[in-house]
Design a protein around this motif. Structure first.
Motif, PDB file in Angstrom:
ATOM      1  N   UNK A  40      42.322  64.446  32.537  1.00 58.70           N
ATOM      2  CA  UNK A  40      43.477  63.625  32.163  1.00 58.70           C
ATOM      3  C   UNK A  40      43.578  62.435  33.109  1.00 58.70           C
ATOM      4  N   UNK A  41      43.612  61.240  32.533  1.00 56.43           N
ATOM      5  CA  UNK A  41      43.641  60.030  33.357  1.00 56.43           C
ATOM      6  C   UNK A  41      44.851  60.015  34.287  1.00 56.43           C
ATOM      7  N   UNK A  42      46.023  60.449  33.759  1.00 52.00           N
ATOM      8  CA  UNK A  42      47.246  60.375  34.559  1.00 52.00           C
ATOM      9  C   UNK A  42      47.136  61.237  35.814  1.00 52.00           C
ATOM     10  N   UNK A  96      54.424  54.919  39.641  1.00 51.81           N
ATOM     11  CA  UNK A  96      53.721  54.901  38.359  1.00 51.81           C
ATOM     12  C   UNK A  96      52.959  56.202  38.144  1.00 51.81           C
ATOM     13  N   UNK A  99      55.456  59.289  37.479  1.00 52.96           N
ATOM     14  CA  UNK A  99      56.086  59.293  36.156  1.00 52.96           C
ATOM     15  C   UNK A  99      55.041  59.550  35.054  1.00 52.96           C
ATOM     16  N   UNK A 100      53.817  58.981  35.226  1.00 46.26           N
ATOM     17  CA  UNK A 100      52.772  59.243  34.223  1.00 46.26           C
ATOM     18  C   UNK A 100      52.452  60.728  34.178  1.00 46.26           C
ATOM     19  N   UNK A 103      55.250  62.729  32.568  1.00 56.89           N
ATOM     20  CA  UNK A 103      55.393  62.611  31.111  1.00 56.89           C
ATOM     21  C   UNK A 103      54.231  63.281  30.388  1.00 56.89           C
ATOM     22  N   UNK A 104      53.019  63.207  30.957  1.00 59.61           N
ATOM     23  CA  UNK A 104      51.877  63.890  30.335  1.00 59.61           C
ATOM     24  C   UNK A 104      52.087  65.407  30.370  1.00 59.61           C
TER      25      UNK A 104
ATOM     26  N   UNK B  99      54.161  52.844  32.355  1.00 61.99           N
ATOM     27  CA  UNK B  99      53.029  53.708  32.714  1.00 61.99           C
ATOM     28  C   UNK B  99      53.137  55.066  32.015  1.00 61.99           C
ATOM     29  N   UNK B 100      54.389  55.590  31.891  1.00 64.76           N
ATOM     30  CA  UNK B 100      54.548  56.871  31.187  1.00 64.76           C
ATOM     31  C   UNK B 100      54.107  56.736  29.741  1.00 64.76           C
ATOM     32  N   UNK B 103      50.325  56.457  29.448  1.00 64.06           N
ATOM     33  CA  UNK B 103      49.559  57.688  29.668  1.00 64.06           C
ATOM     34  C   UNK B 103      49.764  58.676  28.529  1.00 64.06           C
ATOM     35  N   UNK B 104      50.984  58.729  27.971  1.00 63.16           N
ATOM     36  CA  UNK B 104      51.221  59.621  26.837  1.00 63.16           C
ATOM     37  C   UNK B 104      50.407  59.162  25.622  1.00 63.16           C
ATOM     38  N   UNK B 106      47.646  57.450  25.669  1.00 62.56           N
ATOM     39  CA  UNK B 106      46.230  57.702  25.956  1.00 62.56           C
ATOM     40  C   UNK B 106      45.892  59.173  25.677  1.00 62.56           C
ATOM     41  N   UNK B 107      46.833  60.074  26.055  1.00 66.00           N
ATOM     42  CA  UNK B 107      46.607  61.506  25.822  1.00 66.00           C
ATOM     43  C   UNK B 107      46.600  61.822  24.329  1.00 66.00           C
TER      44      UNK B 107
END
Lengths: 152, 152
Positions: A40-42, A96, A99-100, A103-104, B99-100, B103-104, B106-107
């Motif tokens: 996962x990038x985040x 950043x 929070x990423x 949220x993921x 950013x959230x 990333x969401x 992207x997922x």
């Protein structure tokens, strides 16, 4: 010493820096307990940001400890600006990243992803929370040093 | 007028504020084209943050336009501090939200979620990109006004 609690070279700053480093290390530990974070990038972003916060805060904690030992804030000319810029960049990165990651993780939990079996995602939530707390302390350090800047 | 380009009450500031408002509105438009955004916390957060940036930047654009019309920066005492605090809070919110959301999205794209059918997620990527650009402009405004603060 003792002019502004939390500014570079004071006991308050030492406490803030140690807090940042400890929270960043615990975030890294929670994240690396699962070996699948790199899918996962985040999460990779969080690892990178926290991996930068740890050496930065540890180095500045050493500077603060040295200042406390010699009973005089060690502030060579220009060093405060570098510390402010570094704090600013790292605080933006850690905000950043946290929070990423949060949220993921929330999306993975709500979609009942098989990746989240066995309380794995609770660890990632904790890692994101630690990173967010580390951002709070970084932001406090930034504000204290920014307040000190015009008087230097 | 013309002391520091980008500081409150100058033509540069008017440009930055208009840019922020336009980017925030386009982010909201891209986001609201899909009606399912409210099933994801990160997208609701992005909508909230951009919904705050639009009135804030529009109001300050009006102040800048008035300053340019009267050929003198309108800066009542204390207003610069309020603008700096507002810019700071909104820039943190929009960075975290963009950013959230990125990333969401992207997922969702990488997991080939059925939610992403019909290029829906490309719209969300664009919304996140617009919010990030809006953050860049908000951050520039913040830096210009912060630079001006000690001289006021």
């Amino acid at each position: 010493m003792g002019e502004l609690p939390g500014a570079l070279g004071t006991t308050g700053s030492l406490g803030l820096r140690l807090g940042q480093a400890i929270l960043a290390v615990s975030s890294l530990l929670f994240m690396c307990m699962g070996v699948d974070f790199y899918s996962f990038t985040a999460y990779c972003f969080l690892i990178t940001a926290m991996g930068l916060v740890v050496p930065w805060s540890s180095t500045l904690a050493l500077v603060d400890a040295f200042s406390i030992c010699v009973k005089h804030p060690v502030r060579p000319p220009g060093i405060l600006s570098i510390v402010i810029v570094g704090d600013w960049v790292l605080s933006l990165l850690s905000l950043a990243a946290s929070t990423s990651a949060a949220s993921v993780t929330e999306l993975l939990l709500s979609s009942r992803d098989p990746f989240c079996m066995g309380n794995m995602c609770i660890r990632y939530q904790l890692a994101a929370a630690m990173a967010f707390l580390s951002w709070c302390l970084l932001f406090s350090s930034l504000l204290f040093n920014l307040w000190l800047l015009p008087s230097v």
